[in-house]
Design a protein around this motif. Structure first.
Motif, PDB file in Angstrom:
ATOM      1  N   LEU A  55      35.002  41.283  41.964  1.00 49.91           N
ATOM      2  CA  LEU A  55      35.985  42.299  42.291  1.00 49.91           C
ATOM      3  C   LEU A  55      37.263  40.683  42.527  1.00 49.91           C
ATOM      4  O   LEU A  55      38.230  40.373  41.790  1.00 49.91           O
ATOM      5  N   ALA A  59      39.703  38.287  40.068  1.00 52.61           N
ATOM      6  CA  ALA A  59      40.412  38.435  39.755  1.00 52.61           C
ATOM      7  C   ALA A  59      41.239  37.118  40.786  1.00 52.61           C
ATOM      8  O   ALA A  59      42.870  36.985  40.507  1.00 52.61           O
ATOM      9  N   GLU A  89      42.105  43.586  45.463  1.00 49.47           N
ATOM     10  CA  GLU A  89      40.974  44.122  44.992  1.00 49.47           C
ATOM     11  C   GLU A  89      39.736  44.926  45.023  1.00 49.47           C
ATOM     12  O   GLU A  89      39.194  45.606  44.887  1.00 49.47           O
TER      13      GLU A  89
END
Length: 106
Positions: A55, A59, A89
Motif C-alpha cells: 500500500l 501511494a 497508508e
C-alpha cells in the motif's frame, strides 16, 4: 517556438516569460536529480513489522518505496520528500516519520 527548438545556452539569464511551459529536457532525466535533500521529515521502515502489502508503494507520489520480487527492500531517500503518505497508508505500523535531523544515516 517549441521547447526542442529553443536555445538553452543562456537559460540562467531567462526571466519567467522566457521559460517554456512543461519543459522536460529528456526522458527519464528525473532519476538523475536528487530531490530528497530538502526533506524535513524522514520515513523509517521497520522490516520486521512489514507485511509487504505494498500500500505504501502504491501511494508514494515519488516512487521512493524500493521493491524487489514483490517485497519492500527499503526507501529511496535520494527522491523521498518526506510527505508521510506511506506512513498514513501503512496499516501495520511498519513505517514511522521522524525529523530529518534525528535520522541516523546507515
Amino acid at each position: 517556438m517549441k521547447p526542442h527548438e529553443m536555445d538553452y545556452a543562456q537559460v540562467d539569464a531567462w526571466n519567467y516569460k522566457d521559460m517554456p511551459e512543461g519543459l522536460a529536457c529528456e526522458a527519464g532525466s528525473s532519476a538523475r536529480y536528487v530531490t530528497g535533500g530538502w526533506r524535513a521529515m524522514r520515513p523509517v521502515w521497520n522490516e520486521g513489522a512489514c507485511k509487504n502489502c505494498m500500500l505504501c508503494w502504491i501511494a508514494c507520489p515519488d516512487v521512493s518505496i524500493l521493491v524487489e520480487d514483490g517485497r519492500m527492500t527499503g526507501i529511496d531517500y535520494d527522491h523521498c520528500k518526506g510527505c508521510g503518505i506511506c506512513i498514513h497508508e501503512c496499516a501495520f505500523g511498519a513505517l514511522e516519520l521522524i525529523r530529518e535531523d534525528q535520522a541516523k544515516e546507515a
